[in-house]
Each structure stands twice: as C-alpha cells, then as structure tokens.
Design a protein around this motif. Structure first.
Motif, PDB file in Angstrom:
ATOM      1  N   VAL A  78       0.821  -1.217   0.000  1.00 42.97           N
ATOM      2  CA  VAL A  78       0.000   0.000   0.000  1.00 42.97           C
ATOM      3  C   VAL A  78       0.859   1.274   0.000  1.00 42.97           C
ATOM      4  O   VAL A  78       0.612   2.201  -0.779  1.00 42.97           O
ATOM      5  CB  VAL A  78      -0.982  -0.010   1.191  1.00 42.97           C
ATOM      6  CG1 VAL A  78      -1.541   1.380   1.451  1.00 42.97           C
ATOM      7  CG2 VAL A  78      -2.120  -0.973   0.913  1.00 42.97           C
ATOM      8  N   ALA A  82       0.903   4.368  -2.574  1.00 39.30           N
ATOM      9  CA  ALA A  82       0.465   5.680  -2.094  1.00 39.30           C
ATOM     10  C   ALA A  82       1.512   6.747  -2.410  1.00 39.30           C
ATOM     11  O   ALA A  82       1.173   7.858  -2.839  1.00 39.30           O
ATOM     12  CB  ALA A  82       0.184   5.626  -0.595  1.00 39.30           C
ATOM     13  N   TRP A  85       1.397   7.596  -6.057  1.00 36.25           N
ATOM     14  CA  TRP A  85       0.197   8.410  -6.310  1.00 36.25           C
ATOM     15  C   TRP A  85       0.412   9.839  -5.813  1.00 36.25           C
ATOM     16  O   TRP A  85      -0.017  10.798  -6.433  1.00 36.25           O
ATOM     17  CB  TRP A  85      -0.997   7.741  -5.632  1.00 36.25           C
ATOM     18  CG  TRP A  85      -2.324   8.394  -5.831  1.00 36.25           C
ATOM     19  CD1 TRP A  85      -3.115   8.927  -4.853  1.00 36.25           C
ATOM     20  CD2 TRP A  85      -3.046   8.569  -7.058  1.00 36.25           C
ATOM     21  NE1 TRP A  85      -4.272   9.433  -5.400  1.00 36.25           N
ATOM     22  CE2 TRP A  85      -4.251   9.233  -6.753  1.00 36.25           C
ATOM     23  CE3 TRP A  85      -2.773   8.255  -8.391  1.00 36.25           C
ATOM     24  CZ2 TRP A  85      -5.190   9.565  -7.717  1.00 36.25           C
ATOM     25  CZ3 TRP A  85      -3.711   8.594  -9.361  1.00 36.25           C
ATOM     26  CH2 TRP A  85      -4.891   9.232  -9.020  1.00 36.25           C
ATOM     27  N   ILE A  97      -2.086  11.902   1.329  1.00 38.53           N
ATOM     28  CA  ILE A  97      -2.245  10.607   0.655  1.00 38.53           C
ATOM     29  C   ILE A  97      -1.396   9.558   1.362  1.00 38.53           C
ATOM     30  O   ILE A  97      -1.860   8.449   1.668  1.00 38.53           O
ATOM     31  CB  ILE A  97      -1.850  10.721  -0.838  1.00 38.53           C
ATOM     32  CG1 ILE A  97      -2.883  11.564  -1.584  1.00 38.53           C
ATOM     33  CG2 ILE A  97      -1.718   9.340  -1.468  1.00 38.53           C
ATOM     34  CD1 ILE A  97      -2.469  11.964  -2.986  1.00 38.53           C
ATOM     35  N   ALA A 100      -2.990   8.627   4.598  1.00 41.79           N
ATOM     36  CA  ALA A 100      -4.114   7.695   4.430  1.00 41.79           C
ATOM     37  C   ALA A 100      -3.591   6.265   4.256  1.00 41.79           C
ATOM     38  O   ALA A 100      -4.112   5.321   4.868  1.00 41.79           O
ATOM     39  CB  ALA A 100      -4.966   8.109   3.235  1.00 41.79           C
ATOM     40  N   GLY A 101      -2.556   6.123   3.432  1.00 36.84           N
ATOM     41  CA  GLY A 101      -1.957   4.802   3.242  1.00 36.84           C
ATOM     42  C   GLY A 101      -1.397   4.251   4.534  1.00 36.84           C
ATOM     43  O   GLY A 101      -1.585   3.067   4.857  1.00 36.84           O
ATOM     44  N   GLY A 104      -4.155   2.995   6.747  1.00 35.58           N
ATOM     45  CA  GLY A 104      -4.641   1.721   6.209  1.00 35.58           C
ATOM     46  C   GLY A 104      -3.719   0.569   6.563  1.00 35.58           C
ATOM     47  O   GLY A 104      -4.176  -0.511   6.971  1.00 35.58           O
TER      48      GLY A 104
ATOM     49  N   ILE B  24      -9.397   9.698  -3.482  1.00 37.73           N
ATOM     50  CA  ILE B  24      -9.200   8.546  -4.357  1.00 37.73           C
ATOM     51  C   ILE B  24      -8.314   7.507  -3.668  1.00 37.73           C
ATOM     52  O   ILE B  24      -8.548   6.299  -3.780  1.00 37.73           O
ATOM     53  CB  ILE B  24      -8.600   8.991  -5.705  1.00 37.73           C
ATOM     54  CG1 ILE B  24      -9.631   9.827  -6.477  1.00 37.73           C
ATOM     55  CG2 ILE B  24      -8.161   7.799  -6.538  1.00 37.73           C
ATOM     56  CD1 ILE B  24      -9.050  10.650  -7.584  1.00 37.73           C
ATOM     57  N   ALA B  25      -7.301   7.980  -2.935  1.00 32.97           N
ATOM     58  CA  ALA B  25      -6.425   7.052  -2.203  1.00 32.97           C
ATOM     59  C   ALA B  25      -7.235   6.246  -1.190  1.00 32.97           C
ATOM     60  O   ALA B  25      -7.071   5.022  -1.069  1.00 32.97           O
ATOM     61  CB  ALA B  25      -5.303   7.827  -1.506  1.00 32.97           C
ATOM     62  N   VAL B  26      -8.128   6.924  -0.457  1.00 41.76           N
ATOM     63  CA  VAL B  26      -8.951   6.217   0.530  1.00 41.76           C
ATOM     64  C   VAL B  26      -9.891   5.235  -0.179  1.00 41.76           C
ATOM     65  O   VAL B  26     -10.054   4.081   0.256  1.00 41.76           O
ATOM     66  CB  VAL B  26      -9.752   7.214   1.395  1.00 41.76           C
ATOM     67  CG1 VAL B  26     -10.651   6.478   2.373  1.00 41.76           C
ATOM     68  CG2 VAL B  26      -8.803   8.145   2.150  1.00 41.76           C
ATOM     69  N   ILE B  29      -7.939   2.170  -1.159  1.00 42.49           N
ATOM     70  CA  ILE B  29      -7.682   1.270  -0.027  1.00 42.49           C
ATOM     71  C   ILE B  29      -8.929   0.439   0.266  1.00 42.49           C
ATOM     72  O   ILE B  29      -8.851  -0.778   0.487  1.00 42.49           O
ATOM     73  CB  ILE B  29      -7.241   2.079   1.212  1.00 42.49           C
ATOM     74  CG1 ILE B  29      -5.846   2.670   0.976  1.00 42.49           C
ATOM     75  CG2 ILE B  29      -7.238   1.195   2.459  1.00 42.49           C
ATOM     76  CD1 ILE B  29      -5.430   3.712   1.994  1.00 42.49           C
TER      77      ILE B  29
END
Lengths: 121, 141
Positions: A78, A82, A85, A97, A100-101, A104, B24-26, B29
C-alpha cells in the motif's frame, strides 16, 4: 506475532501518518524526507511480512491463512503505491495521501496481530 | 468554460486533483481491502453466509468503480463516479439500517456496510458523503 516488531511497525506507520499530515498542513509537496520515511516504514513491514510468512508456511496455524497472507501482501504494497500516487501530482495533498496509506497499513497490521493472537503462536 | 487551466487541449482531471487525490487514495484502499476480503470469503466458505459475502463482493465492486470513476477524466468517468458513489451511499444507508435493527440479518459475519460501517470506523458512511460533495464541487458550471 513477534510483539516487539508489531509495536515498532505501528509506531512507524503512526509517525508516518503524522509526518504526512504535517507536510499537508504546512503546504509542502512530498519531498525526499517523506520518501525516506516511507522507505524505512516499508522496510520494517517487509521484515515483518517475511518473518510471518516463513512461520505460516513453516506450520503455524492462523485462523484464515489466505486472508492472513493477503493482509501481509497488502501491508507491504500500500505505501509504495500511495507514495507513487502522491508524487504523480506533487502538491500539498501528497502528504495526506501517504498518511491515508499509513493508517490503512496500521489497520492491516492490527488485523494481522489479531489473527496471530488467535493462533496463539 | 471557466476552467482554471490554460491548456484547452488537455482539460484537467477535475476530480483527480488536489484533495480529490486523497479521497481517491482512501477509495483505493477500500476497493482493495473489501474486494480481497470478499474474494477470500466467496472462494473459501461461501455457504456459511452467502448473502453477506455477496454483499461484501458487491460493495468491493462499487468501491472499485468509484475509484476508477474519480481517478479518471472526462464525462464518462464522472458519470461512473456519480453512479458508483450514489449506489455506495444508498447501500451503506440501507444495509446499515437493516443491520442496525435486525442484527445478523445477513448472516454471522459483518459486511463492510453493516451498522453503517461500524467495523471500519464508520468511514464507509462518511466516504460517500465526501465523494458526492466532491463530485458536486468539481462539476462543470
């Protein structure tokens, strides 16, 4: 699951999330320090995944082996995606971003830890 | 066309810019985790809770389509995003309400939308709200 390593990876992903959010708050595009922080965290996750995979294939029974192995794979993949991205459009949101990764991945590590605890290994 | 971009030939990917990329990242996931989990459940022990697993698979598919729609450019991608995020919003409200009042309606295992996404920090409830807001905000005016 090798508790010390789980704590280290959770601290690393947590710190990475904070780092990313701070970069966004400070209106800075994702730079080298954030990239190095991602690499370091991923290195820890790779070590963790390798140890866990070796022990699962070596006979440790986790409740859902397939799910466990998929989570291991996800935990490693992930953050590089990320970061990719985030760098594709380098502006202040790149840090968020990565954050967020990181969150997760932290959740994935917690789920892995939960399954490992059930295995009692 | 009050687009904030000088290059007329390459219109901006309105939904995949700025904070939209975090969204978009969320979504990505959730697409990954929901689909992987449902895939394992459907492939490995489908008979235990077929409705829940099919619902999880459906949710995973919706997340994939929403991710693609939001990350893509052009009117087709935007339409896809509207439909997928709309279905997601309705899905989490309907499944969330049913499971909140009739626990275990879809079997012993929770789906991603059960009790408004309780098992996922209620992010499944908040995500489509932000998605719809973002689509509305970035639409052509």
């Amino acid at each position: 699951m090798f508790d010390a390593l789980v704590i280290v990876t959770l601290v690393a992903t947590g710190a990475l999330a904070v780092f990313g959010l701070v970069e966004t708050a400070r209106n800075r595009p994702p730079g080298k320090p954030l990239a190095y922080a991602v690499y370091a965290t991923v290195a820890l996750l790779v070590v963790q995944a390798a140890i866990a995979a070796v022990r699962v294939f070596g006979g440790v029974q986790v409740p859902e082996t397939t799910t466990f192995l998929i989570y291991l794979l996800v935990s490693v993949c992930v953050l590089p995606i990320a970061l990719q991205w985030a760098n594709a459009d380098p502006n202040r949101w790149g840090g968020a971003i990565v954050a967020a990764g990181a969150v997760g991945v932290a959740v994935a590590v917690l789920r892995l830890q939960g399954m490992w605890a059930v295995a009692g290994a | 066309m009050p687009e904030p971009d000088e290059r007329r030939a390459a219109p901006p990917k309105a939904t995949a810019t700025g904070p939209g990329r975090v969204l978009i990242a969320v979504y990505g996931i959730f697409a990954l985790s929901a689909t992987a989990r449902a895939g394992v459940q459907i492939a490995g022990r489908f008979s235990e809770a077929p409705v829940a697993y099919l619902l999880s698979g459906f949710a995973g598919l919706v997340y994939i389509l929403a991710t693609l729609g939001l990350a893509g450019s052009g009117p087709a991608a935007r339409r896809l995003a509207w439909v997928a995020v709309g279905i997601e919003m309705v899905g989490v409200l309907v499944v969330g309400t049913i499971t909140a009042f009739v626990p275990g309606e879809f079997g012993p295992d929770d789906t991603v939308w059960s009790v408004y996404g309780r098992g996922y920090g209620f992010i499944p409830l908040i995500l489509p709200m932000i998605g719809l807001w973002w689509l509305r905000r970035t639409r052509a005016r």
